[in-house]
Design a protein around this motif. Structure first.
Motif, PDB file in Angstrom:
ATOM      1  N   LEU A  16     -10.145  -3.473   5.521  1.00  0.00           N
ATOM      2  CA  LEU A  16     -10.294  -3.799   4.097  1.00  0.00           C
ATOM      3  C   LEU A  16     -11.151  -2.782   3.346  1.00  0.00           C
ATOM      4  O   LEU A  16     -10.895  -2.497   2.180  1.00  0.00           O
ATOM      5  N   MET A  17     -12.177  -2.240   4.027  1.00  0.00           N
ATOM      6  CA  MET A  17     -13.202  -1.461   3.334  1.00  0.00           C
ATOM      7  C   MET A  17     -13.115   0.051   3.521  1.00  0.00           C
ATOM      8  O   MET A  17     -13.609   0.807   2.690  1.00  0.00           O
ATOM      9  N   ASN A  18     -12.528   0.502   4.621  1.00  0.00           N
ATOM     10  CA  ASN A  18     -12.486   1.931   4.916  1.00  0.00           C
ATOM     11  C   ASN A  18     -11.659   2.667   3.844  1.00  0.00           C
ATOM     12  O   ASN A  18     -10.514   2.312   3.601  1.00  0.00           O
ATOM     13  N   PRO A  19     -12.256   3.705   3.202  1.00  0.00           N
ATOM     14  CA  PRO A  19     -11.520   4.446   2.168  1.00  0.00           C
ATOM     15  C   PRO A  19     -10.198   5.017   2.686  1.00  0.00           C
ATOM     16  O   PRO A  19      -9.233   5.142   1.937  1.00  0.00           O
ATOM     17  N   ASP A  57       7.467  -6.687   7.777  1.00  0.00           N
ATOM     18  CA  ASP A  57       7.585  -5.268   7.427  1.00  0.00           C
ATOM     19  C   ASP A  57       6.285  -4.676   6.897  1.00  0.00           C
ATOM     20  O   ASP A  57       6.113  -3.479   6.859  1.00  0.00           O
ATOM     21  N   PHE A  58       5.384  -5.534   6.445  1.00  0.00           N
ATOM     22  CA  PHE A  58       4.098  -5.030   5.932  1.00  0.00           C
ATOM     23  C   PHE A  58       3.066  -6.136   6.091  1.00  0.00           C
ATOM     24  O   PHE A  58       3.406  -7.296   6.268  1.00  0.00           O
ATOM     25  N   ILE A  59       1.793  -5.764   6.032  1.00  0.00           N
ATOM     26  CA  ILE A  59       0.722  -6.756   6.182  1.00  0.00           C
ATOM     27  C   ILE A  59      -0.182  -6.674   4.961  1.00  0.00           C
ATOM     28  O   ILE A  59      -0.356  -5.609   4.392  1.00  0.00           O
ATOM     29  N   THR A  60      -0.697  -7.820   4.520  1.00  0.00           N
ATOM     30  CA  THR A  60      -1.527  -7.834   3.322  1.00  0.00           C
ATOM     31  C   THR A  60      -2.955  -8.248   3.688  1.00  0.00           C
ATOM     32  O   THR A  60      -3.187  -8.818   4.743  1.00  0.00           O
ATOM     33  N   MET A  94      -7.520   0.550   3.502  1.00  0.00           N
ATOM     34  CA  MET A  94      -7.211  -0.157   2.248  1.00  0.00           C
ATOM     35  C   MET A  94      -8.296  -0.023   1.183  1.00  0.00           C
ATOM     36  O   MET A  94      -8.068  -0.328   0.017  1.00  0.00           O
ATOM     37  N   GLY A  95      -9.467   0.420   1.592  1.00  0.00           N
ATOM     38  CA  GLY A  95     -10.635   0.417   0.708  1.00  0.00           C
ATOM     39  C   GLY A  95     -10.462   1.124  -0.612  1.00  0.00           C
ATOM     40  O   GLY A  95     -10.934   0.659  -1.648  1.00  0.00           O
ATOM     41  N   ASP A  96      -9.773   2.287  -0.589  1.00  0.00           N
ATOM     42  CA  ASP A  96      -9.620   3.066  -1.812  1.00  0.00           C
ATOM     43  C   ASP A  96      -8.248   2.940  -2.460  1.00  0.00           C
ATOM     44  O   ASP A  96      -8.106   3.214  -3.647  1.00  0.00           O
TER      45      ASP A  96
END
Length: 372
Positions: A324-327, A17-20, A330-332
């Motif tokens: 991971l990094m894009n604001p 249902d979600f990814i980490t 996930m980044g922000d």
């Protein structure tokens, strides 16, 4: 307990249902492994090292950290390392056992605090517990990645004429099979206990269980040393209504089909800071983008790109880095927060010459590290 989401399914990963973050890129877990070793060294390389993870998901993050420990085995050679996983879901503990030990685990006798134990593929003992209080005391590094957001919350709304009211769940009288939110007709015990007098928001979510766990972590760190690293989406006491559900990677109405979707609420880091009650120092929250940059993710990415021959792998590396990094991704929205002993940040007051004290090494991730 029997029909809850994590008991029944706990759907982390592409098919869930979600990814980490650890499922997106191995670099994430590797950098966290480096963080723990860096802190262990800064604290004088104690002879034992318990890595304690709360809610380890599928075990991916622990596996990535253990790979770093293996690569830095010469640094850790004189240290007695063990892994302690706090996991309530029988299903997830089975998945973790397969991932970390290849399935070679044994149940522990009823009278012992761990319910299961095994040896990791890299030769490190691993123990499973149902509660953090069952984990043996001792010098420990704690990890809570996307753990606090899954704990239950109380919701409150400010109603000017009546003051604070708790938001409750009720059966909808017009549609018998459906649930609805209602405001409590009078003040509930939770309203009296959990609203801070200085609160200025008109809608507040409080997670008392997170408060209790942080108090326990802070007491343990104060007594035995170590540190705790919390990575989660959240805010510093500014957001209001963040309670939502996820199913098949899409937003899902929290009140429909209970037990089949992942329910989550943003972590209030200002509340965690209050709950540490000054027993430990706290750092953060800092944005994931900033933490990983400070940990040297750009350098690690360059090395991996240079070492990968095929275009597909390179594309995957760049794609996961962007996630991971894009604001905007996930980044922000993800943050890092740490609990550390006070002496890690401030020299204990000594009566001798203050100028003779050597400067304390900066805490990785929360400071910009200058690579020598």
């Amino acid at each position: 307990p029997s029909q809850g989401y994590y008991t029944r399914r706990g759907g982390v990963g592409e098919s869930g249902d979600f990814i980490t973050s650890p499922e997106i890129s191995q670099v994430f877990g590797e950098l966290i492994g480096v963080w723990y070793i860096s802190e262990w060294m800064a604290m004088g390389k104690p002879s034992t090292f318990q890595l304690v993870e709360l809610g380890p998901g599928r075990g991916t993050l622990t596996e990535d950290i253990l790979r770093v420990f293996k690569q830095l085995a010469s640094v850790l050679s004189k240290c007695d390392v063990s892994v302690h996983l706090v996991e309530v879901s029988p299903k997830l503990s089975e998945i973790q056992a397969v991932m970390l030990t290849g399935g070679k685990v044994q149940p522990n006798p009823e009278d012992e605090s761990a319910y299961m134990k095994g040896i990791s593929k890299t030769g490190i003992p691993i123990f499973w517990y149902r509660d953090i209080q069952d984990v043996p005391s001792g010098y420990s590094f704690y990890l809570a990645h996307e753990f606090f957001d899954a704990l239950p919350i109380h919701k409150f709304q400010q109603r000017t004429e009546k003051g604070w009211r708790e938001v409750l769940v009720d059966i909808n009288p017009e549609v018998p099979d459906q649930l609805r939110f209602v405001l409590s007709p009078s003040r509930t015990p939770a309203t009296q206990n959990f609203i801070q007098p200085e609160e200025t928001r008109d809608h507040v979510e409080v997670c008392p269980e997170a408060g209790v766990i942080v108090q326990r972590l802070a007491s343990r760190i104060e007594k035995d040393g170590g540190a705790a690293l919390v990575a989660d989406y959240g805010h510093d006491g500014t957001k209001t209504d963040t309670f939502r559900g996820f199913r098949n990677h899409k937003l899902h109405d929290v009140l429909s089909a209970p037990g089949t979707a992942d329910l989550t609420a943003d972590v209030d880091f200002s509340y965690l800071r209050k709950m540490a009650q000054g027993k430990t120092a706290t750092l953060g929250p800092v944005k994931q983008r900033e933490f990983l940059k400070n940990m040297g993710i750009d350098l690690r990415l360059q090395v991996l790109l240079q070492n990968s021959g095929d275009t597909a792998t390179r594309e995957q590396l760049l794609h996961s880095y962007d996630m991971l990094m894009n604001p905007e991704k996930m980044g922000d929205c993800f943050n890092f927060f740490a609990l550390l002993p006070h002496h890690r940040l401030v020299h204990p007051d000594k009566k001798d010459k203050p100028e003779s004290k050597s400067p304390l090494p900066p805490v990785a991730g929360f400071n910009e590290l200058l690579l020598k």
